[in-house]
Design a protein around this motif. Sequence first.
Motif, PDB file in Angstrom:
ATOM      1  N   ILE A 141       0.722  -1.214  -0.008  1.00 36.42           N
ATOM      2  CA  ILE A 141       0.183  -0.088  -0.033  1.00 36.42           C
ATOM      3  C   ILE A 141       0.912   1.186  -0.155  1.00 36.42           C
ATOM      4  CG2 ILE A 141      -1.498   1.422   1.313  1.00 36.42           C
ATOM      5  CD1 ILE A 141      -3.104  -0.599  -0.362  1.00 36.42           C
ATOM      6  N   GLU A 142       1.986   1.265   0.722  1.00 38.10           N
ATOM      7  CA  GLU A 142       2.949   2.394   0.745  1.00 38.10           C
ATOM      8  C   GLU A 142       3.399   2.561  -0.668  1.00 38.10           C
ATOM      9  OE1 GLU A 142       5.609   1.423   4.001  1.00 38.10           O
ATOM     10  OE2 GLU A 142       4.231   1.989   5.436  1.00 38.10           O
ATOM     11  N   ARG A 143       3.563   1.708  -1.517  1.00 43.84           N
ATOM     12  CA  ARG A 143       4.123   1.766  -3.015  1.00 43.84           C
ATOM     13  C   ARG A 143       3.098   2.489  -4.192  1.00 43.84           C
ATOM     14  NH1 ARG A 143       7.279  -3.637  -2.550  1.00 43.84           N
ATOM     15  NH2 ARG A 143       5.209  -4.361  -2.894  1.00 43.84           N
ATOM     16  N   ILE A 144       1.836   2.408  -3.592  1.00 45.78           N
ATOM     17  CA  ILE A 144       0.826   3.030  -4.435  1.00 45.78           C
ATOM     18  C   ILE A 144       0.627   4.512  -4.160  1.00 45.78           C
ATOM     19  CG2 ILE A 144       0.179   0.692  -5.286  1.00 45.78           C
ATOM     20  CD1 ILE A 144      -2.459   1.368  -3.864  1.00 45.78           C
ATOM     21  N   LYS A 145       0.496   5.667  -5.108  1.00 48.89           N
ATOM     22  CA  LYS A 145       0.122   6.707  -4.744  1.00 48.89           C
ATOM     23  C   LYS A 145      -0.766   7.317  -5.566  1.00 48.89           C
ATOM     24  CE  LYS A 145       3.802   7.026  -1.842  1.00 48.89           C
ATOM     25  NZ  LYS A 145       3.473   6.320  -0.481  1.00 48.89           N
ATOM     26  N   PRO A 146      -1.611   8.364  -5.084  1.00 49.95           N
ATOM     27  CA  PRO A 146      -2.650   8.868  -6.157  1.00 49.95           C
ATOM     28  C   PRO A 146      -1.849   9.450  -7.387  1.00 49.95           C
ATOM     29  CG  PRO A 146      -3.143   9.397  -3.831  1.00 49.95           C
ATOM     30  CD  PRO A 146      -1.888   8.785  -3.648  1.00 49.95           C
ATOM     31  N   GLY A 147      -2.269   9.161  -8.571  1.00 51.07           N
ATOM     32  CA  GLY A 147      -1.802   9.742  -9.840  1.00 51.07           C
ATOM     33  C   GLY A 147      -1.299   8.645 -10.700  1.00 51.07           C
ATOM     34  N   MET A 148      -0.998   7.400  -9.847  1.00 47.81           N
ATOM     35  CA  MET A 148      -0.598   6.335 -10.622  1.00 47.81           C
ATOM     36  C   MET A 148      -1.630   5.695 -11.848  1.00 47.81           C
ATOM     37  SD  MET A 148       1.248   4.104  -7.528  1.00 47.81           S
ATOM     38  CE  MET A 148       1.931   2.977  -8.596  1.00 47.81           C
ATOM     39  N   THR A 149      -1.249   4.867 -12.809  1.00 46.88           N
ATOM     40  CA  THR A 149      -2.216   4.665 -13.623  1.00 46.88           C
ATOM     41  C   THR A 149      -2.807   3.163 -13.320  1.00 46.88           C
ATOM     42  OG1 THR A 149      -0.595   3.227 -14.758  1.00 46.88           O
ATOM     43  CG2 THR A 149      -0.783   5.852 -15.592  1.00 46.88           C
ATOM     44  N   ARG A 150      -3.870   2.881 -13.907  1.00 45.88           N
ATOM     45  CA  ARG A 150      -4.344   1.454 -13.479  1.00 45.88           C
ATOM     46  C   ARG A 150      -3.144   0.425 -13.828  1.00 45.88           C
ATOM     47  NH1 ARG A 150     -10.410   1.150 -13.913  1.00 45.88           N
ATOM     48  NH2 ARG A 150     -11.115   3.414 -14.121  1.00 45.88           N
TER      49      ARG A 150
END
Length: 189
Positions: A64-73
């Motif tokens: 969860i810490e590796r994903i950030k808003p603005g990333m693509t699907r």
Amino acid sequence: MSLKSQIALIARLGVAIGGLASLGACSQMPTFDAFSVSGDKVLGLVRPYRVEIVQGNVVTKEQIERIKPGMTRAQVRDQLGSPLLTDVFHETRWDYIFTIRRQGAAPQNRHIQLTFDGDQLAKIDAPGDLPTENEFIAAINTAKVSGKAPKLEMTEEERKALPPPVKQASATPEPVGPVRDYPPLEARR
């Protein structure tokens, strides 16, 4: 009172007493719930085998810490895997659901919801108590292992101390008999 009526009265009284005794005995009998296997043991004696049920995606705190808003699907899918639930009516929402029930371990249920704006991740709705990878492994480990963890890799000195690999004979055997050379099929007419 005649003898016949006295016998009939005694018979009726016996039936009534027998009916009351059987009703009283019913309250002492175990109910259907005592025979069910929903508890830990059947009839308090036998512990039934429970099938392990693992469903969904394990998502840890590190993921969860590796994903950030603005990333693509595609970037989110690379980090977390495909979502368990993609709803046709909510195309902007991905649901990562994880459940596990194992005998000897506490059941675990987690739900993570990701919301997209077009192809970009807009919102992450995850519980704050997500386990780390080590905590998750410890939570599902039902084996009572004592001592230190097994060694998984060899050191460079141990690799050098190994004997060199033995060359094995060729896997394809040599042809037996005369070798024929046929012309290609396209040349024949």
